[in-house]
Design an enzyme around this catalytic site. Structure first.
Site, PDB file in Angstrom:
ATOM      1  N   LYS A  99      10.057  -8.995 -22.114  1.00  0.00           N
ATOM      2  CA  LYS A  99      10.949  -7.735 -22.090  1.00  0.00           C
ATOM      3  C   LYS A  99      10.479  -6.606 -22.692  1.00  0.00           C
ATOM      4  O   LYS A  99      10.472  -5.395 -21.892  1.00  0.00           O
ATOM      5  CB  LYS A  99      12.490  -8.331 -22.443  1.00  0.00           C
ATOM      6  CG  LYS A  99      13.462  -7.350 -22.156  1.00  0.00           C
ATOM      7  CD  LYS A  99      14.746  -8.009 -22.848  1.00  0.00           C
ATOM      8  CE  LYS A  99      15.173  -9.131 -22.098  1.00  0.00           C
ATOM      9  NZ  LYS A  99      16.369  -9.772 -22.689  1.00  0.00           N
ATOM     10  N   ARG A 110      18.319  -7.585 -28.071  1.00  0.00           N
ATOM     11  CA  ARG A 110      18.132  -8.806 -26.947  1.00  0.00           C
ATOM     12  C   ARG A 110      16.874  -9.430 -27.426  1.00  0.00           C
ATOM     13  O   ARG A 110      16.159  -8.767 -27.976  1.00  0.00           O
ATOM     14  CB  ARG A 110      17.902  -8.094 -25.561  1.00  0.00           C
ATOM     15  CG  ARG A 110      19.276  -7.688 -25.248  1.00  0.00           C
ATOM     16  CD  ARG A 110      18.685  -6.985 -23.767  1.00  0.00           C
ATOM     17  NE  ARG A 110      20.009  -6.066 -23.152  1.00  0.00           N
ATOM     18  CZ  ARG A 110      20.732  -6.333 -22.044  1.00  0.00           C
ATOM     19  NH1 ARG A 110      20.198  -7.722 -21.500  1.00  0.00           N
ATOM     20  NH2 ARG A 110      21.641  -5.749 -21.704  1.00  0.00           N
ATOM     21  N   GLY A 118      18.513 -17.045 -20.148  1.00  0.00           N
ATOM     22  CA  GLY A 118      19.574 -17.356 -20.819  1.00  0.00           C
ATOM     23  C   GLY A 118      19.602 -18.211 -21.712  1.00  0.00           C
ATOM     24  O   GLY A 118      20.459 -18.891 -22.352  1.00  0.00           O
ATOM     25  N   MET A 135      18.092 -17.550 -24.940  1.00  0.00           N
ATOM     26  CA  MET A 135      18.238 -16.982 -26.296  1.00  0.00           C
ATOM     27  C   MET A 135      19.380 -16.119 -25.882  1.00  0.00           C
ATOM     28  O   MET A 135      20.106 -15.757 -25.061  1.00  0.00           O
ATOM     29  CB  MET A 135      17.084 -16.527 -26.745  1.00  0.00           C
ATOM     30  CG  MET A 135      15.872 -17.496 -26.997  1.00  0.00           C
ATOM     31  SD  MET A 135      14.278 -17.141 -27.799  1.00  0.00           S
ATOM     32  CE  MET A 135      13.661 -16.273 -26.086  1.00  0.00           C
ATOM     33  N   ARG A 181      11.243  -8.581 -14.813  1.00  0.00           N
ATOM     34  CA  ARG A 181      10.116  -9.756 -15.097  1.00  0.00           C
ATOM     35  C   ARG A 181       9.873 -10.363 -13.844  1.00  0.00           C
ATOM     36  O   ARG A 181      10.584 -10.161 -12.841  1.00  0.00           O
ATOM     37  CB  ARG A 181      10.608 -10.623 -16.022  1.00  0.00           C
ATOM     38  CG  ARG A 181      12.301 -11.220 -15.553  1.00  0.00           C
ATOM     39  CD  ARG A 181      13.176 -12.092 -16.522  1.00  0.00           C
ATOM     40  NE  ARG A 181      14.091 -12.599 -15.840  1.00  0.00           N
ATOM     41  CZ  ARG A 181      15.313 -12.720 -16.799  1.00  0.00           C
ATOM     42  NH1 ARG A 181      15.045 -12.982 -18.092  1.00  0.00           N
ATOM     43  NH2 ARG A 181      16.527 -13.287 -16.349  1.00  0.00           N
ATOM     44  N   HIS A 223       5.237 -48.475 -12.585  1.00  0.00           N
ATOM     45  CA  HIS A 223       4.693 -48.989 -11.002  1.00  0.00           C
ATOM     46  C   HIS A 223       5.486 -48.433 -10.057  1.00  0.00           C
ATOM     47  O   HIS A 223       4.968 -47.680  -8.895  1.00  0.00           O
ATOM     48  CB  HIS A 223       5.075 -50.599 -11.147  1.00  0.00           C
ATOM     49  CG  HIS A 223       4.550 -51.215  -9.679  1.00  0.00           C
ATOM     50  ND1 HIS A 223       5.605 -51.500  -8.668  1.00  0.00           N
ATOM     51  CD2 HIS A 223       3.520 -51.519  -9.153  1.00  0.00           C
ATOM     52  CE1 HIS A 223       4.883 -51.675  -7.472  1.00  0.00           C
ATOM     53  NE2 HIS A 223       3.513 -51.952  -7.934  1.00  0.00           N
ATOM     54  N   SER A 279     -15.571 -43.487 -12.415  1.00  0.00           N
ATOM     55  CA  SER A 279     -14.231 -43.078 -12.121  1.00  0.00           C
ATOM     56  C   SER A 279     -13.334 -43.494 -13.062  1.00  0.00           C
ATOM     57  O   SER A 279     -13.282 -44.413 -13.478  1.00  0.00           O
ATOM     58  CB  SER A 279     -13.741 -43.500 -10.870  1.00  0.00           C
ATOM     59  OG  SER A 279     -12.480 -43.081 -10.273  1.00  0.00           O
ATOM     60  N   CYS A 314      -9.460 -41.548 -10.956  1.00  0.00           N
ATOM     61  CA  CYS A 314      -8.481 -42.157 -10.143  1.00  0.00           C
ATOM     62  C   CYS A 314      -7.098 -42.405 -10.718  1.00  0.00           C
ATOM     63  O   CYS A 314      -6.288 -43.006 -10.014  1.00  0.00           O
ATOM     64  CB  CYS A 314      -9.089 -43.284  -9.393  1.00  0.00           C
ATOM     65  SG  CYS A 314      -9.659 -44.465 -10.485  1.00  0.00           S
ATOM     66  N   TYR A 351     -14.673 -35.015  -8.398  1.00  0.00           N
ATOM     67  CA  TYR A 351     -13.488 -34.823  -7.751  1.00  0.00           C
ATOM     68  C   TYR A 351     -12.358 -35.441  -8.347  1.00  0.00           C
ATOM     69  O   TYR A 351     -12.524 -36.163  -9.501  1.00  0.00           O
ATOM     70  CB  TYR A 351     -13.936 -35.995  -6.211  1.00  0.00           C
ATOM     71  CG  TYR A 351     -13.937 -37.306  -6.702  1.00  0.00           C
ATOM     72  CD1 TYR A 351     -12.893 -38.118  -6.969  1.00  0.00           C
ATOM     73  CD2 TYR A 351     -15.337 -37.948  -6.710  1.00  0.00           C
ATOM     74  CE1 TYR A 351     -13.141 -39.609  -7.090  1.00  0.00           C
ATOM     75  CE2 TYR A 351     -15.558 -39.161  -6.870  1.00  0.00           C
ATOM     76  CZ  TYR A 351     -14.366 -39.941  -7.194  1.00  0.00           C
ATOM     77  OH  TYR A 351     -14.630 -41.423  -7.438  1.00  0.00           O
TER      78      TYR A 351
END
Length: 889
Positions: free
Chosen positions: A8, A78, A87, A89, A330, A448, A772, A839, A859
């Site tokens: 801010k 503020r 909202g 603080m 913001r 699971h 992996s 994986c 990957y």
């Protein structure tokens, strides 16, 4: 400047710099907040003089005096964290008023009602925020609101709007508010403006550690050590009459992404009224009917803000007697859909380039774009009866069934089904496939149910602890209300919410185009924007994204989303289809190797057929196939009735089945007879699986389709374990190539999922052609935590900041991540061309994907419906790596 001034403060300074109308003020930095908490809530010695100099600056700029009895200076105090925490603080307005300055304000403004309205607002906010006059346990309403309600009914016998209160009413409220503060705190409301100011500063710093701020930081991974700044700013007033007002607006619609002026305002109100919901605001577009000049000025400011900040802005404004003031701006919070649209359209408008557009879309929000959704009206009309963990995003409605068999039977009759369990196991797989969604009373985000649901793209809510499920009675009870099997229930897997009844849902347009093929790409602007974003990601990313898939259908879904192969094919899931489980159980119950081989021979054609389908869908892309991993007891029935049925099917005695179940029982199955240990003790299992893979590869290759199988041996901790299994794989490969007269190209590697595997990676890499990382089990074995039992203490651990994030949802980078990095370094020192992947379910978590990029992996692999999320995170990781290089140049 944001780390020092907070978001801010930094943006107020920037708006001032570019000439926007900002009330003057000063900022107490985040460094003071850090000092405040390090020194038992005290301030640096020099701060008092610095604050006095700041107030002197405001006095000289405005020609007013703090506490003056002619032209009093009033200020707002503020918070302002580095990252926006809307909202969370505290804020105090109209500070500087007392029994004397209120009279001066009334005379100076020539508006007595306005002055007393400001005073009652100030006492209410100060009493709440600084003096702690708040709801007590058992109270439903805020105490100051109770006083207002009582006065309205005493004098008007109805809940009139605050704007209809007269000056005398406001004076009476001031008196009653002061009496309430004295009654609740034993202290008088302070009259000294300087005492008020320091009280407010301390309250704002104190609000950094209030409960809602802590919860918010935990959810959005904002470090507690960042602290908040405090912004002291001269007051401007939206409550002086019909030519004044306050509002909150966005430069574009944060829900849909549409380029419209979006927001709300109230005439004759201060900013807190707009967000408090006491009065119903009007759409900001209607402001032109009240104050057209102010509206036109705001339209101009809206364009300036976007042009300057290059992002959608969420801003607060006040209009005082027709004059516009900007109180903050913001970067606007947004939905996943809006984020994609903002990025695509701003790039098209030339505000940002395509690389910035990639960075603008939060990767963890992208699944919102893919998920089915509930109809908005239906959600508003429904009542949420329970909350759990949002384990599989989207919306699903169906009839509840409490076991897999009944769920499958109902689905085959055409019913929409929800599988509802205390927790799920691999035996529930068919029920999970049949279900629209999965709801469990226990388990976490990597249970699971959650793992399989994400892989299938199923909606899932886990760990809804308010549910009491009675399997015998076939009921689910919540808050004393019982719901019976067959009743409709709806679950929101994005929010973790459970609703009674059937709520209307619709698939996302992207799924309709890519998976269902029920919508043409040209007819969906949403899909076209999604595709453009994914095309940009392909240009930027180094890290490839594979998928965890066990069937041709899952593989096809992942390929449609842009996966570059399979990183994990769990072969054990294939054994639960149709009658295959019987052959699997026959193999487990066999006493002799010869009998095991006969049972495995029945499974061979099934596995081969599955691999043929998968290889065809991959069209030459690689497939990492994990050999059998779970302990054998998971494939056997544990209740007496099911054991009776199995014995009858296989022509065995019930005692033999029961005895075998007991023999396979383990006190800690995760660390027991599973993974490569199964293949070493029963090599015929590995032989059958290798043969199924290579025979399928030969068949598909003969059809002119390239095949790249990668055999992965699980749970390796010793090089010798891998050596023995690799010998089996190579022997079977040679046999199949000779029989089929083909030459196959394949790799054999291992899953690094126990610490010893990581620590001895240089030795294991002498045999393994790829690693992996199985981060689900690597996390369990490294931390000594069971992912299925950790729910009881992970939340307190997060509250105590022992952990920042759930380590089963996002890689523990300093612990598990260190083992991974060590394994990468050691493995590559032995085999420089070692292929490296991950994986575990972490492969779909954006923070984990970015870690894998930095660690040098080739990957990541994740569930099919998480592939776009991982692709976006991989592209963002590559761009983040480029940024420091540019800075150095």
């Amino acid at each position: 400047m944001k780390p020092l001034l907070g978001g801010k403060g930094a943006n107020l300074a920037e708006m001032t710099r570019i000439g926007l109308p900002v009330p003057p003020g000063f900022t107490i930095t985040t460094e003071v907040c850090t000092y405040y908490y390090q020194t038992k809530r005290s301030y640096p010695k020099e701060l008092q003089l610095q604050v006095k100099n700041g107030v002197d600056f405001l006095e000289k700029t405005l020609g007013k005096k703090f506490g003056d009895l002619e032209k009093p200076l009033l200020v707002s105090v503020r918070s302002g964290a580095r990252d926006s925490m809307p909202g969370m603080m505290d804020t105090i307005l109209n500070l500087g008023l007392n029994d004397h300055t209120v009279l001066a304000l009334a005379k100076y403004s020539n508006n007595e009602r306005f002055a007393w309205d400001c005073y009652r607002r100030f006492i209410q906010m100060y009493g709440d925020v600084v003096m702690g006059v708040q709801k007590r346990p058992g109270e439903d309403d805020e105490p100051f609101e109770v006083v207002i309600h009582e006065l309205k009914h005493e004098r008007y016998r109805s809940d009139i709007e605050d704007t209809q209160l007269k000056t005398g009413d406001l004076k009476e409220l001031v008196a009653r508010f002061k009496a309430l503060i004295k009654q609740r705190t034993g202290s008088e409301f302070p009259q000294d403006p300087w005492q008020q100011l320091w009280g407010a500063v301390g309250a704002v710093f104190g609000s950094w550690m209030n409960d809602r701020a802590i919860v918010y930081r935990r959810k959005y991974n904002i470090p507690s050590e960042w602290g908040t700044a405090v912004n002291v700013q001269a007051m401007v007033y939206g409550n002086t009459g019909e030519r004044s007002g306050s509002g909150v607006a966005f430069t574009r619609d944060p829900a849909t992404g549409e380029k419209v002026f979006y927001g709300e305002f109230l005439i004759n109100a201060q900013g807190e009224d707009v967000v408090a919901g006491i009065r119903t605001p009007e759409p900001v577009a209607q402001l032109k009917n009240h104050l057209p000049e102010a509206f036109n000025e705001l339209e101009g400011i809206r364009k300036i803000l976007e042009s300057h900040f290059k992002d959608v802005q969420d801003f607060e404004f006040t209009i005082e007697e027709g004059k516009v003031f900007m109180l903050q701006t913001r970067n606007g919070k947004r939905t996943g859909l809006a984020a994609v649209r903002f990025a695509i359209e701003m790039e098209k408008e030339g505000l940002i380039d395509w690389k910035t557009a990639i960075r603008r879309v939060p990767a963890d929000q992208l699944d919102q774009v893919l998920a089915p959704v509930f109809d908005r009206k239906a959600i508003k009309a429904a009542k949420c009866i329970a909350k759990g963990l949002p384990a599989g995003p989207g919306a699903a409605s169906g009839k509840m069934y409490f076991n897999a068999e009944r769920a499958v039977a109902a689905a085959q009759k055409g019913e929409k089904v929800l599988l509802v369990r205390n927790e799920t196991s691999p035996e529930d797989l068919r029920g999970m496939i049949a279900a629209e969604g999965i709801l469990t009373a226990k388990g976490g985000v990597s249970s699971h149910a959650a793992l399989v649901a994400r892989q299938m793209g199923k909606v899932c809510v886990c760990g809804a602890s308010a549910l009491r499920i009675d399997y015998l009675a076939k009921t689910m009870t919540v808050d004393g209300i019982a719901y019976t099997e067959g009743d409709f229930v709806s679950i929101n897997g994005t929010a973790g919410e459970v609703y009674p009844g059937e709520l209307k849902t619709a698939a996302s347009e992207i799924v309709q185009v890519l998976i269902e093929r029920s919508l043409h790409a040209k007819e969906s602007p949403t899909y076209q924007m999604f595709k453009k974003l994914m095309d940009w990601c392909s240009k930027a990313a180094r890290l490839q994204v594979r998928t965890n898939a066990d069937t041709p259908e899952q593989t096809a879904n992942a390929m449609a989303f842009g996966a570059t192969g399979i990183g994990l094919c769990r072969t054990e899931h294939m054994f639960f289809e149709g009658d295959r489980i019987d052959a699997m159980r026959e193999m487990i119950l066999a006493d002799k190797t010869e009998d095991r081989k006969k049972a495995l021979a029945k499974l061979l054609p099934y596995q081969r057929e599955d691999f043929v389908g998968i290889f065809k869908e991959l069209k030459g892309l690689p497939a990492t196939i994990r050999f059998l991993d779970p302990p054998l007891h998971e494939f056997l029935p544990h209740d007496h009735a099911a054991q009776n049925l199995l014995a009858e099917k296989l022509g065995l005695s019930v005692d033999r089945v029961s005895q075998r179940v007991k023999e396979l029982h383990e006190f800690n199955p995760m660390l027991g007879f599973r993974g490569c240990r199964l293949g070493l003790v029963y090599p015929e299992i590995s032989e059958m699986q290798a043969r199924a893979v290579f025979e399928a590869a030969a068949e598909v290759q003969k059809q002119g389709i390239k095949v790249k199988p990668e055999i992965m041996i699980p749970l390796v901790g010793f090089k010798r374990e891998l050596d023995l299994q690799v010998e089996v794989v190579h022997r079977v490969a040679q046999e199949v190539m000779a029989e089929k007269k083909v030459k196959l190209s394949y790799l054999v590697g291992t899953m690094i999922e126990v610490p010893r595997g990581a620590l001895t990676a240089d030795e294991i890499a002498q045999t393994a052609q790829f690693f992996s990382f199985g981060t689900n089990d690597l996390t369990q074995t490294t931390l000594g935590m069971s992912r299925d039992d950790s729910g009881s203490f992970l939340a307190p651990y997060a509250e105590m900041e022992i952990i920042k994030k759930n380590p089963f949802a996002s890689i523990d980078q300093s612990g598990v991540g260190q083992l991974m990095s060590m394994a990468v370094e050691k493995g590559c020192s032995t085999r420089p061309d070692l292929k490296l992947g991950i994986c575990g379910e972490h492969g779909g978590d954006p923070d984990s994907v970015k870690f894998c990029h930095r660690a040098g992996l080739s990957y990541v692999s994740c569930s099919p419906f998480r592939v776009p999320v991982a692709r976006l995170a991989a592209a963002q990781a590559a761009l983040e790596e480029q940024a420091p290089r540019k800075a150095k140049k």
